[in-house]
Design a protein around this motif. Structure first.
Motif, PDB file in Angstrom:
ATOM      1  N   UNK A 166     -10.194  31.460 -18.183  1.00 18.88           N
ATOM      2  CA  UNK A 166     -10.339  32.115 -16.874  1.00 18.88           C
ATOM      3  C   UNK A 166     -10.035  31.153 -15.737  1.00 18.88           C
ATOM      4  N   UNK A 167     -10.502  29.921 -15.858  1.00 19.17           N
ATOM      5  CA  UNK A 167     -10.238  28.950 -14.800  1.00 19.17           C
ATOM      6  C   UNK A 167      -8.743  28.619 -14.689  1.00 19.17           C
ATOM      7  N   UNK A 168      -8.045  28.660 -15.813  1.00 17.96           N
ATOM      8  CA  UNK A 168      -6.602  28.410 -15.787  1.00 17.96           C
ATOM      9  C   UNK A 168      -5.854  29.575 -15.135  1.00 17.96           C
ATOM     10  N   UNK A 169      -6.297  30.817 -15.432  1.00 13.31           N
ATOM     11  CA  UNK A 169      -5.619  32.002 -14.888  1.00 13.31           C
ATOM     12  C   UNK A 169      -6.057  32.300 -13.465  1.00 13.31           C
ATOM     13  N   UNK A 170      -7.355  32.128 -13.200  1.00 10.09           N
ATOM     14  CA  UNK A 170      -7.933  32.480 -11.898  1.00 10.09           C
ATOM     15  C   UNK A 170      -8.773  31.307 -11.397  1.00 10.09           C
ATOM     16  N   UNK A 171      -8.136  30.276 -10.822  1.00  9.91           N
ATOM     17  CA  UNK A 171      -8.880  29.077 -10.413  1.00  9.91           C
ATOM     18  C   UNK A 171     -10.110  29.411  -9.582  1.00  9.91           C
ATOM     19  N   UNK A 172     -11.244  28.827  -9.996  1.00  8.75           N
ATOM     20  CA  UNK A 172     -12.500  29.068  -9.301  1.00  8.75           C
ATOM     21  C   UNK A 172     -13.226  27.773  -8.993  1.00  8.75           C
ATOM     22  N   UNK A 173     -14.565  27.835  -9.020  1.00  9.97           N
ATOM     23  CA  UNK A 173     -15.377  26.684  -8.626  1.00  9.97           C
ATOM     24  C   UNK A 173     -15.161  25.466  -9.517  1.00  9.97           C
ATOM     25  N   UNK A 174     -14.802  25.696 -10.765  1.00 11.38           N
ATOM     26  CA  UNK A 174     -14.700  24.584 -11.718  1.00 11.38           C
ATOM     27  C   UNK A 174     -13.267  24.093 -11.918  1.00 11.38           C
ATOM     28  N   UNK A 175     -12.309  24.738 -11.281  1.00  7.16           N
ATOM     29  CA  UNK A 175     -10.908  24.425 -11.568  1.00  7.16           C
ATOM     30  C   UNK A 175     -10.566  22.966 -11.299  1.00  7.16           C
ATOM     31  N   UNK A 176     -10.892  22.487 -10.108  1.00  6.15           N
ATOM     32  CA  UNK A 176     -10.530  21.116  -9.750  1.00  6.15           C
ATOM     33  C   UNK A 176     -11.225  20.098 -10.650  1.00  6.15           C
ATOM     34  N   UNK A 177     -12.459  20.376 -11.037  1.00  8.77           N
ATOM     35  CA  UNK A 177     -13.184  19.470 -11.937  1.00  8.77           C
ATOM     36  C   UNK A 177     -12.470  19.374 -13.278  1.00  8.77           C
ATOM     37  N   UNK A 178     -12.071  20.533 -13.836  1.00  5.31           N
ATOM     38  CA  UNK A 178     -11.382  20.542 -15.107  1.00  5.31           C
ATOM     39  C   UNK A 178      -9.986  19.944 -14.984  1.00  5.31           C
ATOM     40  N   UNK A 179      -9.324  20.235 -13.878  1.00  2.11           N
ATOM     41  CA  UNK A 179      -7.959  19.719 -13.689  1.00  2.11           C
ATOM     42  C   UNK A 179      -7.968  18.201 -13.577  1.00  2.11           C
ATOM     43  N   UNK A 180      -8.816  17.660 -12.728  1.00  3.82           N
ATOM     44  CA  UNK A 180      -8.809  16.212 -12.472  1.00  3.82           C
ATOM     45  C   UNK A 180      -9.294  15.412 -13.682  1.00  3.82           C
ATOM     46  N   UNK A 181     -10.249  15.962 -14.412  1.00  4.73           N
ATOM     47  CA  UNK A 181     -10.903  15.176 -15.464  1.00  4.73           C
ATOM     48  C   UNK A 181     -10.463  15.513 -16.883  1.00  4.73           C
ATOM     49  N   UNK A 182      -9.698  16.588 -17.057  1.00  9.00           N
ATOM     50  CA  UNK A 182      -9.306  16.992 -18.405  1.00  9.00           C
ATOM     51  C   UNK A 182      -7.814  17.282 -18.496  1.00  9.00           C
ATOM     52  N   UNK A 183      -7.353  18.317 -17.800  1.00 11.59           N
ATOM     53  CA  UNK A 183      -5.973  18.753 -17.976  1.00 11.59           C
ATOM     54  C   UNK A 183      -4.956  17.714 -17.511  1.00 11.59           C
ATOM     55  N   UNK A 184      -5.054  17.292 -16.255  1.00 12.88           N
ATOM     56  CA  UNK A 184      -4.041  16.368 -15.714  1.00 12.88           C
ATOM     57  C   UNK A 184      -4.002  15.030 -16.464  1.00 12.88           C
ATOM     58  N   UNK A 185      -5.144  14.362 -16.687  1.00 14.18           N
ATOM     59  CA  UNK A 185      -5.077  13.086 -17.411  1.00 14.18           C
ATOM     60  C   UNK A 185      -4.540  13.237 -18.834  1.00 14.18           C
ATOM     61  N   UNK A 186      -4.929  14.308 -19.517  1.00 17.34           N
ATOM     62  CA  UNK A 186      -4.459  14.510 -20.886  1.00 17.34           C
ATOM     63  C   UNK A 186      -2.960  14.737 -20.941  1.00 17.34           C
ATOM     64  N   UNK A 187      -2.458  15.558 -20.035  1.00 20.86           N
ATOM     65  CA  UNK A 187      -1.016  15.831 -20.002  1.00 20.86           C
ATOM     66  C   UNK A 187      -0.241  14.571 -19.633  1.00 20.86           C
TER      67      UNK A 187
END
Length: 234
Positions: free
Chosen positions: A136-157
């Motif tokens: 859901x956060x990937x499809x509809x960015x919400x309160x947790x999107x930036x936290x997940x992006x900065x700490x999980x998705x972007x560094x991993x990619x």
């Protein structure tokens, strides 16, 4: 004056209290991750979450300060579930890149990284429960999107893309490397529990260890193909 017996009794009671508190908090988080994943932030209610966790509604305010705090705590819980299994292999890969990797070494580090990721995404019960929340956060960015992006998705990619570039014989990451990294990570996530299309096509109830091994075998073939291709300008 306190006796040793009294002290031990107080210690046991204190430990029991801490244990119950941690168990209650964990139960709320697990119920919330599932509820938010299924219904989304707006539709899921704290009453529903409290009922699912087997606690009274004020407990959510006590532990998390309300719905917003609970939602962000869910994202942190998901990050923590990924961090443990992936942290050491990621640090090793970063150190190896800094020390100077050849193409074979980068291929080995990339295989280790993807294997650790597959262990979490395909076999972990906690990550299975989190799939709806993360999706859901990937499809509809919400309160947790930036936290997940900065700490999980972007560094991993970025880490995977850096290793892919070296495997291909280049020092600099190019857009195609990021595309390849995203496709590899997405390919693993497609076999996580709850992905009904992949399970139906493969006629699996769940991927399990054998499915994980087959997914990694196919990714390894792709990595080794890059490693055997002459480097640009070589």
């Amino acid at each position: 004056m306190a006796t040793k017996a009294n002290t031990r009794q107080v210690y046991r009671q204190s430990n029991t209290g801490y244990s119950k508190s941690a168990d209650t908090r964990k139960a709320i988080l697990r119920a919330a991750i599932v509820a938010f994943g299924r219904a989304g932030y707006s539709a899921a209610t704290t009453r529903q979450i409290a009922d699912a966790a087997g606690v009274n509604q004020p407990a959510i305010n006590y532990y998390f300060g309300g719905k917003d705090g609970l939602y962000q705590a869910c994202a942190q819980e998901i990050l923590d579930n990924f961090k443990g299994p992936l942290e050491q292999v990621s640090l090793r890969a970063l150190e190896a890149i800094g020390a100077g990797l050849d193409r074979k070494g980068a291929a080995r580090q990339l295989q280790e990284l993807l294997s650790a990721l597959a262990e979490v995404m395909i076999l972990s019960e906690e990550v299975s429960e989190a799939a709806g929340f993360v999706g859901r956060e990937m499809r509809e960015p919400g309160l947790a999107y930036q936290m997940l992006y900065r700490n999980l998705w972007a560094p991993g990619i970025e880490l995977a893309a850096a290793l892919i570039a070296i495997v291909k014989g280049r020092a600099e990451v190019e857009p195609a490397d990021r595309v390849d990294a995203i496709m590899m990570i997405s390919g693993i996530s497609a076999f996580a529990p709850g992905h009904s299309v992949s399970m139906q096509v493969m006629q699996w109830q769940a991927a399990g260890k054998d499915g994980k091994a087959l997914v990694l075998e196919r990714l390894e073939a792709q990595i080794l193909g890059w490693a055997r291709t002459p480097a640009p300008g070589g």
